[in-house]
Scaffold this motif. Structure first.
Motif, short mmCIF file in Angstrom:
data_model
loop_
_atom_site.label_atom_id
_atom_site.label_comp_id
_atom_site.label_asym_id
_atom_site.label_seq_id
_atom_site.Cartn_x
_atom_site.Cartn_y
_atom_site.Cartn_z
N LEU A 8 -24.83 3.64 15.41
CA LEU A 8 -24.11 3.94 14.16
C LEU A 8 -25.16 4.24 13.10
CD1 LEU A 8 -21.82 2.48 15.73
CD2 LEU A 8 -21.05 1.54 13.55
N ASP A 9 -25.04 5.39 12.46
CA ASP A 9 -26.03 5.84 11.49
C ASP A 9 -25.38 6.00 10.12
OD1 ASP A 9 -28.36 6.79 10.34
OD2 ASP A 9 -28.14 8.82 11.15
N HIS A 10 -25.60 5.01 9.26
CA HIS A 10 -25.10 5.02 7.88
C HIS A 10 -23.59 5.34 7.85
CE1 HIS A 10 -29.08 4.55 6.16
NE2 HIS A 10 -29.52 5.46 7.02
N VAL A 11 -22.83 4.58 8.60
CA VAL A 11 -21.39 4.81 8.72
C VAL A 11 -20.64 4.10 7.60
CG1 VAL A 11 -19.34 4.32 10.11
CG2 VAL A 11 -21.41 5.23 11.19
N SER A 12 -19.76 4.84 6.94
CA SER A 12 -18.84 4.28 5.95
C SER A 12 -17.43 4.73 6.30
CB SER A 12 -19.19 4.74 4.53
OG SER A 12 -20.46 4.25 4.14
N LYS A 13 -16.45 3.91 5.90
CA LYS A 13 -15.05 4.26 6.10
C LYS A 13 -14.26 3.83 4.89
CE LYS A 13 -11.38 5.73 8.25
NZ LYS A 13 -11.16 7.18 8.46
N GLN A 14 -13.54 4.79 4.32
CA GLN A 14 -12.75 4.57 3.12
C GLN A 14 -11.27 4.70 3.46
OE1 GLN A 14 -14.84 4.32 0.33
NE2 GLN A 14 -13.27 3.83 -1.19
N PHE A 15 -10.48 3.71 3.03
CA PHE A 15 -9.02 3.79 3.11
C PHE A 15 -8.49 3.74 1.68
CE2 PHE A 15 -10.19 1.81 7.18
CZ PHE A 15 -9.53 2.64 8.07
N GLY A 16 -8.25 4.90 1.09
CA GLY A 16 -7.85 4.91 -0.31
C GLY A 16 -8.94 4.32 -1.17
N VAL A 24 -23.05 1.29 7.18
CA VAL A 24 -23.43 0.43 8.31
C VAL A 24 -24.27 1.22 9.31
CG1 VAL A 24 -22.54 -0.83 10.32
CG2 VAL A 24 -21.44 -1.09 8.08
N SER A 25 -25.45 0.69 9.62
CA SER A 25 -26.30 1.25 10.67
C SER A 25 -26.53 0.18 11.73
CB SER A 25 -27.64 1.72 10.10
OG SER A 25 -27.46 2.84 9.25
N LEU A 26 -26.41 0.59 12.98
CA LEU A 26 -26.49 -0.37 14.09
C LEU A 26 -26.87 0.37 15.36
CD1 LEU A 26 -25.82 -3.26 15.25
CD2 LEU A 26 -23.50 -2.38 15.65
N VAL A 54 -11.31 6.09 17.90
CA VAL A 54 -9.92 5.98 17.44
C VAL A 54 -9.81 6.37 15.97
CG1 VAL A 54 -8.00 4.38 17.10
CG2 VAL A 54 -9.43 4.19 19.14
N ARG A 55 -10.85 6.07 15.20
CA ARG A 55 -10.91 6.48 13.80
C ARG A 55 -12.18 7.28 13.58
NH1 ARG A 55 -7.14 3.84 10.75
NH2 ARG A 55 -6.35 1.83 11.49
N GLU A 56 -12.14 8.14 12.57
CA GLU A 56 -13.31 8.93 12.20
C GLU A 56 -13.96 8.31 10.96
OE1 GLU A 56 -14.57 11.47 13.86
OE2 GLU A 56 -12.98 11.25 15.36
N PRO A 57 -15.29 8.28 10.92
CA PRO A 57 -15.94 7.74 9.73
C PRO A 57 -15.78 8.69 8.54
CG PRO A 57 -17.57 8.64 11.24
CD PRO A 57 -16.25 8.69 11.96
N THR A 58 -15.73 8.12 7.36
CA THR A 58 -15.73 8.93 6.14
C THR A 58 -17.10 9.55 5.92
OG1 THR A 58 -14.07 7.43 5.19
CG2 THR A 58 -15.23 8.88 3.67
N ALA A 59 -18.13 8.80 6.28
CA ALA A 59 -19.51 9.29 6.17
C ALA A 59 -20.31 8.69 7.31
CB ALA A 59 -20.11 8.89 4.82
N GLY A 60 -21.41 9.35 7.65
CA GLY A 60 -22.26 8.86 8.72
C GLY A 60 -21.81 9.35 10.09
N SER A 61 -22.50 8.90 11.13
CA SER A 61 -22.20 9.38 12.48
C SER A 61 -22.29 8.23 13.48
CB SER A 61 -23.19 10.48 12.88
OG SER A 61 -24.52 9.97 12.95
N VAL A 62 -21.64 8.42 14.63
CA VAL A 62 -21.68 7.45 15.72
C VAL A 62 -21.94 8.20 17.02
CG1 VAL A 62 -19.16 7.53 15.95
CG2 VAL A 62 -20.42 5.61 16.92
N ARG A 63 -22.77 7.60 17.87
CA ARG A 63 -23.07 8.17 19.17
C ARG A 63 -22.93 7.08 20.24
NH1 ARG A 63 -22.33 12.02 16.83
NH2 ARG A 63 -23.59 13.93 16.57
#
Length: 300
Positions: A8-16, A24-26, A54-63
């Motif tokens: 996880l590279d600088h992942v953020s998720k916004q709900f409203g 989050v990086s991991l 199942v969900r897409e990040p608002t920002a960042g990427s996942v591999r």
């Protein structure tokens, strides 16, 4: 560079207006057992959902193994055990396992899956007739039937008795010896302590701790004090004493403190009569509470 199971590279998720994950990086190495812990609403479920695609990040990427979670090259190497999977109740256990096996390029033999999940005797039973613990074993069977390299386990031993839980842990250790990667979420902190190489604690959408179980526990230098009392216990009795966390009912108290002697002297001076007194080293539960609920209004 060696292949990594999850990045996880600088992942953020916004709900409203709610920021469920905040930068989050991991990275999870292949063959690692990671316990992903956090209180309800901390962002844990959102993070797992993003890892699974199942969900897409608002920002960042996942591999996952170098690919997006939607890529079949990643999905074919992933198994998932959820608390509730919405499986058809009219199918027999063996039928359901074979359906899921068909989704994978190199699945385990059905007999092997049923044996590992402790379901050999229930192979011809319909899912709707199973007990809660047996259903949990079915969810486990579905997670492993494709012989995945990465297994997500969401509260895997809920509804299992102690003996079955120990058997489950044995199976998990077998998968780890075979080089599999496990990501575990659980409210049984002793389970995380027993299984995990590494614990990540998330709270408020951010990772607040990351290390081995021993390293996480070492972040809490205090002692756990427990006792019963015929004296009616209230939070006021502990006011001004040096505790970090406190769980108090009218006749029982459990608290975390770096100065157990001072706490006990103070309580004796206030007329608190104690029975079944225990003073022990802090464990993972205390470390988790200290990290996610710092001070709890205590005097430190």
């Amino acid at each position: 560079m060696a292949e990594r199971a999850i990045v996880l590279d600088h992942v953020s998720k916004q709900f409203g207006a709610v920021r469920a994950l905040d930068d989050v990086s991991l990275a999870v190495e292949c063959g690692e057992v990671l316990a992903f812990l956090g209180p309800n609403g901390a962002g844990k479920t959102t993070a797992i959902s993003i890892m699974l695609g199942v969900r897409e990040p608002t920002a960042g990427s996942v591999r996952i193994f170098g690919h997006t979670p939607h890529d079949l090259r990643a999905r074919s190497r992933v198994g998932v055990m959820l608390q509730e999977s919405g499986i058809p109740e009219t199918l027999k256990v063996r039928e359901l396992v074979n359906v899921f096996r068909s989704y994978y390029p190199a699945p385990l033999p059905a007999a092997d899956v049923l044996t590992r999940a402790g379901l050999a005797e229930q192979a011809n039973a319909r899912v709707g007739t199973l007990s809660g613990g047996q259903r949990q074993r079915v969810y486990f069977a579905l997670a492993i039937c494709g012989d995945p390299d990465l297994i997500f386990l969401d509260e895997p031993t809920v509804a299992l008795d102690v003996e079955t839980r120990q058997s489950f842990w044995t199976q998990m250790r077998g998968f780890v010896r075979a080089g599999k990667t496990l990501v575990l979420t659980t409210h049984y902190l002793e389970e995380a302590d027993a299984l995990a190489d590494r614990i990540v604690v998330i709270n408020g959408g951010r990772i607040i701790a990351d290390g081995s179980p021993a390293a996480i526990k070492a972040r809490t230098a205090g002692k756990r004090v427990r006792f019963d009392s015929d004296t009616p216990l209230t939070d006021d009795l502990f006011a001004g004493l040096p505790w970090q966390s406190l769980d108090c009912t009218p006749h029982h108290a459990t608290l975390l403190t770096s100065s157990p002697e001072a706490v006990l002297r103070g309580l004796f001076a206030r007329g608190v009569a104690m029975t079944n007194l225990e003073v022990t080293g802090a464990g993972l539960e205390e470390a988790f509470l200290s990290l996610t609920h710092p001070a709890n209004g205590a005097q430190t």
